[in-house]
Design a protein around this motif. Structure first.
Motif, PDB file in Angstrom:
ATOM      1  N   SER A 123     -48.850 -31.246 -26.798  1.00 48.54           N
ATOM      2  CA  SER A 123     -47.774 -31.238 -27.799  1.00 48.54           C
ATOM      3  C   SER A 123     -47.716 -29.910 -28.541  1.00 48.54           C
ATOM      4  O   SER A 123     -46.638 -29.440 -28.905  1.00 48.54           O
ATOM      5  N   ALA A 124     -48.881 -29.304 -28.771  1.00 48.04           N
ATOM      6  CA  ALA A 124     -48.907 -28.000 -29.437  1.00 48.04           C
ATOM      7  C   ALA A 124     -48.165 -26.959 -28.611  1.00 48.04           C
ATOM      8  O   ALA A 124     -47.410 -26.140 -29.150  1.00 48.04           O
ATOM      9  N   PHE A 125     -48.343 -26.978 -27.289  1.00 54.17           N
ATOM     10  CA  PHE A 125     -47.619 -26.058 -26.425  1.00 54.17           C
ATOM     11  C   PHE A 125     -46.115 -26.322 -26.469  1.00 54.17           C
ATOM     12  O   PHE A 125     -45.306 -25.389 -26.401  1.00 54.17           O
ATOM     13  N   VAL A 126     -45.741 -27.593 -26.575  1.00 57.08           N
ATOM     14  CA  VAL A 126     -44.323 -27.949 -26.547  1.00 57.08           C
ATOM     15  C   VAL A 126     -43.588 -27.442 -27.779  1.00 57.08           C
ATOM     16  O   VAL A 126     -42.446 -26.966 -27.684  1.00 57.08           O
ATOM     17  N   ILE A 127     -44.214 -27.536 -28.954  1.00 54.14           N
ATOM     18  CA  ILE A 127     -43.500 -27.202 -30.190  1.00 54.14           C
ATOM     19  C   ILE A 127     -43.539 -25.720 -30.531  1.00 54.14           C
ATOM     20  O   ILE A 127     -42.724 -25.257 -31.344  1.00 54.14           O
ATOM     21  N   GLY A 169     -32.819 -29.733 -30.756  1.00 52.63           N
ATOM     22  CA  GLY A 169     -32.513 -31.093 -30.325  1.00 52.63           C
ATOM     23  C   GLY A 169     -32.632 -31.272 -28.828  1.00 52.63           C
ATOM     24  O   GLY A 169     -33.171 -32.281 -28.347  1.00 52.63           O
ATOM     25  N   SER A 170     -32.152 -30.310 -28.062  1.00 53.30           N
ATOM     26  CA  SER A 170     -32.224 -30.395 -26.609  1.00 53.30           C
ATOM     27  C   SER A 170     -33.662 -30.253 -26.124  1.00 53.30           C
ATOM     28  O   SER A 170     -34.098 -30.950 -25.201  1.00 53.30           O
ATOM     29  N   TRP A 171     -34.402 -29.357 -26.734  1.00 56.73           N
ATOM     30  CA  TRP A 171     -35.797 -29.138 -26.329  1.00 56.73           C
ATOM     31  C   TRP A 171     -36.651 -30.380 -26.574  1.00 56.73           C
ATOM     32  O   TRP A 171     -37.538 -30.705 -25.772  1.00 56.73           O
ATOM     33  N   ASN A 172     -36.381 -31.090 -27.663  1.00 59.88           N
ATOM     34  CA  ASN A 172     -37.188 -32.250 -28.038  1.00 59.88           C
ATOM     35  C   ASN A 172     -36.652 -33.572 -27.501  1.00 59.88           C
ATOM     36  O   ASN A 172     -37.254 -34.625 -27.752  1.00 59.88           O
ATOM     37  N   ALA A 173     -35.536 -33.551 -26.777  1.00 57.73           N
ATOM     38  CA  ALA A 173     -34.927 -34.789 -26.291  1.00 57.73           C
ATOM     39  C   ALA A 173     -35.886 -35.534 -25.362  1.00 57.73           C
ATOM     40  O   ALA A 173     -36.492 -34.941 -24.468  1.00 57.73           O
ATOM     41  N   PHE A 174     -35.996 -36.829 -25.584  1.00 61.38           N
ATOM     42  CA  PHE A 174     -36.910 -37.640 -24.769  1.00 61.38           C
ATOM     43  C   PHE A 174     -36.202 -38.795 -24.063  1.00 61.38           C
ATOM     44  O   PHE A 174     -36.335 -38.968 -22.853  1.00 61.38           O
ATOM     45  N   LEU A 175     -35.455 -39.595 -24.808  1.00 60.95           N
ATOM     46  CA  LEU A 175     -34.899 -40.827 -24.252  1.00 60.95           C
ATOM     47  C   LEU A 175     -33.929 -40.558 -23.103  1.00 60.95           C
ATOM     48  O   LEU A 175     -34.039 -41.171 -22.028  1.00 60.95           O
ATOM     49  N   PRO A 216     -40.901 -33.042 -23.049  1.00 57.36           N
ATOM     50  CA  PRO A 216     -41.190 -34.278 -23.805  1.00 57.36           C
ATOM     51  C   PRO A 216     -41.491 -35.461 -22.907  1.00 57.36           C
ATOM     52  O   PRO A 216     -42.371 -36.276 -23.219  1.00 57.36           O
ATOM     53  N   VAL A 217     -40.768 -35.588 -21.798  1.00 57.55           N
ATOM     54  CA  VAL A 217     -41.034 -36.683 -20.866  1.00 57.55           C
ATOM     55  C   VAL A 217     -42.376 -36.464 -20.178  1.00 57.55           C
ATOM     56  O   VAL A 217     -43.115 -37.416 -19.907  1.00 57.55           O
ATOM     57  N   ASN A 226     -37.713 -26.558 -16.489  1.00 59.11           N
ATOM     58  CA  ASN A 226     -36.609 -27.502 -16.651  1.00 59.11           C
ATOM     59  C   ASN A 226     -36.130 -27.531 -18.096  1.00 59.11           C
ATOM     60  O   ASN A 226     -34.918 -27.545 -18.360  1.00 59.11           O
ATOM     61  N   SER A 227     -37.059 -27.541 -19.047  1.00 60.59           N
ATOM     62  CA  SER A 227     -36.676 -27.575 -20.457  1.00 60.59           C
ATOM     63  C   SER A 227     -35.922 -26.310 -20.854  1.00 60.59           C
ATOM     64  O   SER A 227     -34.930 -26.375 -21.590  1.00 60.59           O
ATOM     65  N   VAL A 228     -36.403 -25.158 -20.372  1.00 61.32           N
ATOM     66  CA  VAL A 228     -35.719 -23.899 -20.684  1.00 61.32           C
ATOM     67  C   VAL A 228     -34.310 -23.897 -20.109  1.00 61.32           C
ATOM     68  O   VAL A 228     -33.337 -23.524 -20.785  1.00 61.32           O
ATOM     69  N   LEU A 229     -34.168 -24.336 -18.859  1.00 64.77           N
ATOM     70  CA  LEU A 229     -32.855 -24.337 -18.212  1.00 64.77           C
ATOM     71  C   LEU A 229     -31.895 -25.293 -18.901  1.00 64.77           C
ATOM     72  O   LEU A 229     -30.745 -24.934 -19.208  1.00 64.77           O
TER      73      LEU A 229
END
Length: 274
Positions: free
Chosen positions: A245-249, A203-209, A224-225, A72-75
């Protein structure tokens, strides 16, 4: 000579100190991800774990469907970045090169929207998407973020420094605005475009809210969610949270390192090379 050496030494020391301060949170994240649960909240803090728990990474990835979150994050990142790139290039070219009634006023109005806090727009944007039936769908995650005023402003400034003589020469050769834009203007300002792409992707990859607000099901959530899976009523499993979090960044760090030179050039230059 001595003064120059001292000056360079001072600058090098300050830069090294700044780099160390920037890397400190990442070092703490990796250290925490390898600790046992009873070592995470020790006071005073303990930097090195007594025993390296590499299994924290395996446990973290199995606590939630992170494979789905990753897709989902990649797309979302890829499509929103592509959409913003297209709208930014077209809008920046129009404000920089085309003459039409009210151009400067519209551009000033566009810049004025940057003064509006993003939190103010959350409710009206959510209501609009709800009426369109886009809640908990990819459209809600992608379409609202396919345009950026800052990106338009940044690219317009680079377009303005491209010599107008290139446009005159292109028209003499029979090129229209669209061909001139994509074959001449875009290659010239490539560093600025790379900068926009990287900033948008991060910015899109790290978006949470926003993804948290417009998604209801686990199948539609982004990375992030997904990190909220480690926070429950019983508390937060910080060692697993840091491992995930390490995998995410990692993807964004790799992207930045690959395009670092173009990013610096795109932000620093004010014109084109002669």
């Amino acid at each position: 000579m001595i003064r120059d050496a001292l000056s360079r030494g001072t600058i090098l020391f300050l830069l090294s100190l700044g780099a160390a301060l920037m890397l400190l949170p990442f070092a703490w994240m990796i250290s925490t991800s390898l600790k046992a649960p009873n070592e995470v909240m020790l006071m005073p803090p303990k930097w090195m774990p007594s025993e390296w728990h590499w299994d924290n990474y395996v446990r973290a990835l199995t606590m939630a469907p992170f494979g789905r979150y990753f897709l989902n994050s990649v797309l979302v990142t890829a499509l929103s970045t592509l959409g913003e790139l297209i709208t930014t290039i077209l809008a920046a070219y129009a404000f920089a090169r085309l003459s039409f009634w009210g151009r400067d006023f519209l551009f000033s109005l566009l810049l004025g929207t940057m003064m509006v806090p993003g939190e103010v727009l959350l409710v009206p944007n959510y209501v609009t998407l709800a009426r369109l039936g886009w809640i908990d769908r990819y459209e809600a995650l992608i379409i609202p973020w396919t345009a950026s005023v800052f990106a338009i402003f940044l690219l317009r400034q680079h377009f303005l420094f491209v010599p107008k003589e290139l446009g005159y020469a292109a028209r003499v050769d029979g090129a229209g605005d669209f061909r001139f834009l994509w074959t001449i203007m875009v290659p010239i300002v490539r560093p600025a475009i790379v900068t926009i792409v990287v900033l948008k992707a991060i910015g899109s990859w790290n978006a949470f809210l926003w993804p948290l607000i417009v998604t209801n099901s686990r199948e539609m959530r982004t990375l992030p969610v997904g990190l909220t899976a480690f926070t429950t009523e019983a508390g937060t499993a910080y060692e697993l949270l840091m491992a995930a979090s390490a995998f995410v960044i990692v993807p964004m760090i790799v992207l930045y390192l690959l395009l670092q030179r173009s990013i610096v050039e795109g932000l620093a230059r004010t014109g084109i090379k002669g």
